[in-house]
Design a protein around this motif. Structure first.
Motif, short mmCIF file in Angstrom:
data_model
loop_
_atom_site.label_atom_id
_atom_site.label_comp_id
_atom_site.label_asym_id
_atom_site.label_seq_id
_atom_site.Cartn_x
_atom_site.Cartn_y
_atom_site.Cartn_z
N GLU A 58 65.95 49.31 -38.43
CA GLU A 58 66.20 50.60 -38.85
C GLU A 58 65.31 51.56 -38.05
O GLU A 58 65.73 52.62 -37.53
CB GLU A 58 65.97 50.76 -40.43
CG GLU A 58 67.26 50.52 -41.12
CD GLU A 58 68.49 51.53 -40.78
OE1 GLU A 58 68.44 52.55 -40.47
OE2 GLU A 58 69.66 50.91 -40.44
N ALA A 59 64.03 51.17 -37.71
CA ALA A 59 63.14 52.23 -37.15
C ALA A 59 63.70 52.16 -35.62
O ALA A 59 63.60 53.18 -34.92
CB ALA A 59 61.75 51.88 -37.34
N ALA A 60 63.96 51.05 -35.31
CA ALA A 60 64.61 51.02 -33.63
C ALA A 60 65.70 51.84 -33.61
O ALA A 60 65.88 52.53 -32.52
CB ALA A 60 64.88 49.27 -33.35
N ARG A 61 66.65 51.79 -34.56
CA ARG A 61 68.00 52.66 -34.62
C ARG A 61 67.44 53.98 -34.55
O ARG A 61 68.07 54.80 -33.65
CB ARG A 61 68.86 52.29 -35.85
CG ARG A 61 69.89 53.22 -35.98
CD ARG A 61 70.81 52.78 -37.44
NE ARG A 61 71.74 54.10 -37.50
CZ ARG A 61 71.40 54.97 -38.27
NH1 ARG A 61 70.26 55.41 -38.62
NH2 ARG A 61 72.42 55.74 -38.38
N TYR A 62 66.67 54.52 -35.33
CA TYR A 62 66.21 56.01 -35.45
C TYR A 62 65.64 56.26 -34.23
O TYR A 62 65.82 57.55 -33.86
CB TYR A 62 65.07 55.99 -36.52
CG TYR A 62 64.72 57.42 -36.74
CD1 TYR A 62 65.42 58.24 -37.47
CD2 TYR A 62 63.43 58.02 -36.20
CE1 TYR A 62 64.89 59.87 -37.61
CE2 TYR A 62 63.10 59.14 -36.31
CZ TYR A 62 63.75 60.17 -37.00
OH TYR A 62 63.68 61.47 -36.88
N LEU A 63 64.69 55.34 -33.52
CA LEU A 63 64.24 56.00 -32.39
C LEU A 63 65.07 55.96 -31.28
O LEU A 63 64.96 57.02 -30.46
CB LEU A 63 63.13 54.77 -31.80
CG LEU A 63 62.34 55.09 -30.64
CD1 LEU A 63 61.47 56.37 -30.82
CD2 LEU A 63 61.45 53.75 -30.09
N ALA A 64 66.36 55.02 -31.16
CA ALA A 64 67.27 55.42 -30.28
C ALA A 64 68.01 56.59 -30.47
O ALA A 64 68.42 57.45 -29.49
CB ALA A 64 68.22 53.98 -30.30
N LEU A 65 68.32 56.84 -31.74
CA LEU A 65 69.19 58.04 -31.93
C LEU A 65 68.42 59.37 -31.84
O LEU A 65 68.91 60.32 -31.24
CB LEU A 65 69.86 58.13 -33.45
CG LEU A 65 70.74 57.08 -33.89
CD1 LEU A 65 70.92 57.02 -35.26
CD2 LEU A 65 72.25 57.31 -32.85
N ASP A 66 67.16 59.32 -31.90
CA ASP A 66 66.16 60.38 -31.75
C ASP A 66 66.14 60.81 -30.35
O ASP A 66 66.13 61.83 -29.87
CB ASP A 66 64.75 60.28 -32.37
CG ASP A 66 63.99 61.23 -32.38
OD1 ASP A 66 64.50 62.65 -32.61
OD2 ASP A 66 62.77 61.24 -31.90
#
Length: 90
Positions: free
Chosen positions: A27-35
């Motif tokens: 989830e943290a990786a997903r957030y970083l990518a979307l950000d």
């Protein structure tokens, strides 16, 4: 902590992340990518109004676990509000 690699493309230039970053989980990786997507758009605005931006997240084994894209489509329009030149509807 697991290591993730965030690859990106702005439609004309691709970056393959060779270093990666340690994050708490998927989830943290997903957030970083979307950000990252809005920042990518801001960086290439002077280059035009038609562009597709994409990111993908790879895990430490190289498997793609998440991907997302954002399409920018801009166009000048004729007409508009007579008082200030802006249209009142989107």
């Amino acid at each position: 902590m697991p290591r993730y690699y965030i690859d990106s493309s702005d439609g004309s230039f691709s970056h393959i992340d060779q270093d990666g970053v340690e994050l708490t989980g998927d989830e943290a990786a997903r957030y970083l990518a979307l950000d990252a997507l809005p920042d990518m758009v801001r960086e290439v605005l002077p280059d035009g109004d038609q562009r597709e931006f994409a990111v993908r997240v790879r895990d430490a084994g190289g498997r793609v676990i998440y991907s997302a894209s954002l399409t920018l489509t801009g166009a000048w329009r004729d007409g508009g509000d007579e008082e200030d030149g802006r249209t009142s509807e989107l």
